[in-house]
Design an enzyme around this catalytic site. Sequence first.
Site, short mmCIF file in Angstrom:
data_model
loop_
_atom_site.label_atom_id
_atom_site.label_comp_id
_atom_site.label_asym_id
_atom_site.label_seq_id
_atom_site.Cartn_x
_atom_site.Cartn_y
_atom_site.Cartn_z
N HIS A 4 0.84 -1.21 0.00
CA HIS A 4 0.00 0.00 0.00
C HIS A 4 0.88 1.26 0.00
O HIS A 4 0.62 2.21 -0.75
CB HIS A 4 -0.88 0.06 1.27
N SER A 8 -3.00 -7.81 3.05
CA SER A 8 -3.34 -7.55 4.45
C SER A 8 -3.78 -8.84 5.14
O SER A 8 -3.42 -9.10 6.29
CB SER A 8 -4.47 -6.53 4.55
N LYS A 44 -18.35 -4.92 8.83
CA LYS A 44 -17.21 -5.82 9.05
C LYS A 44 -16.55 -5.51 10.37
O LYS A 44 -16.44 -4.34 10.76
CB LYS A 44 -16.18 -5.64 7.94
N ARG A 96 -1.93 -6.16 -8.14
CA ARG A 96 -0.82 -7.10 -7.88
C ARG A 96 -0.78 -8.22 -8.89
O ARG A 96 0.26 -8.82 -9.13
CB ARG A 96 -0.98 -7.72 -6.48
#
Length: 164
Positions: A17, A128, A41, A90
């Site tokens: 990031h 993450s 969440k 990615r």
Amino acid sequence: MALALCPGSFDPPTNGHIDIVERAARHFDRVIVAVLRNPDKKPLLEVEERVKLLDDALGHLPGVEVDSFEGLLVDLAKERGADVIVKGLRSTSDMGYELQMAHINAALAPGTDTVFIAASPEWTFVSSSMVKQVASYGGDVSPFVPASVAEALARHFTSSEGRV
Ligand code: PNS
């Protein structure tokens, strides 16, 4: 003055990031890193902690600001006058989901462009969720995240029993 929005969950922020924001800051006069506050969440790190960790890691970049948001990204983009949304890619598997989000955002707010920055090769395997899993078992995540994030994760997992 071109303004880019770099949105994400950043739970936790990773070196991948940070690399994307640093590189976005070379192309845009201002970059707002926007941390999603998602009431649906349960995150590992509170939004305020993620904002602080990003602030610490990005403090060396004068044009970069870190903020949190709730609701639609296109509403934040409009409110802040952002020219583009910047996301990192990615892999080809990221691409499907990222393109879908880019198209939805453009449909919701015509003229919203998303610019993709290819992740640097050394961070293509870092996510993450994997960082959280490694940290939850006491593994060394220091190669993958800023030092302050590694410390926050160690604090979190020594003060809680929880595994990811
Ligand atoms: O960490 P991520 O998964 O890359 O971030 C996803 C994020 C925060 C960019 C996305 O979930 C988002 O924009 N959420 C806000 C709600 C929204 O605007 N939804 C419509 C587009 S999917």
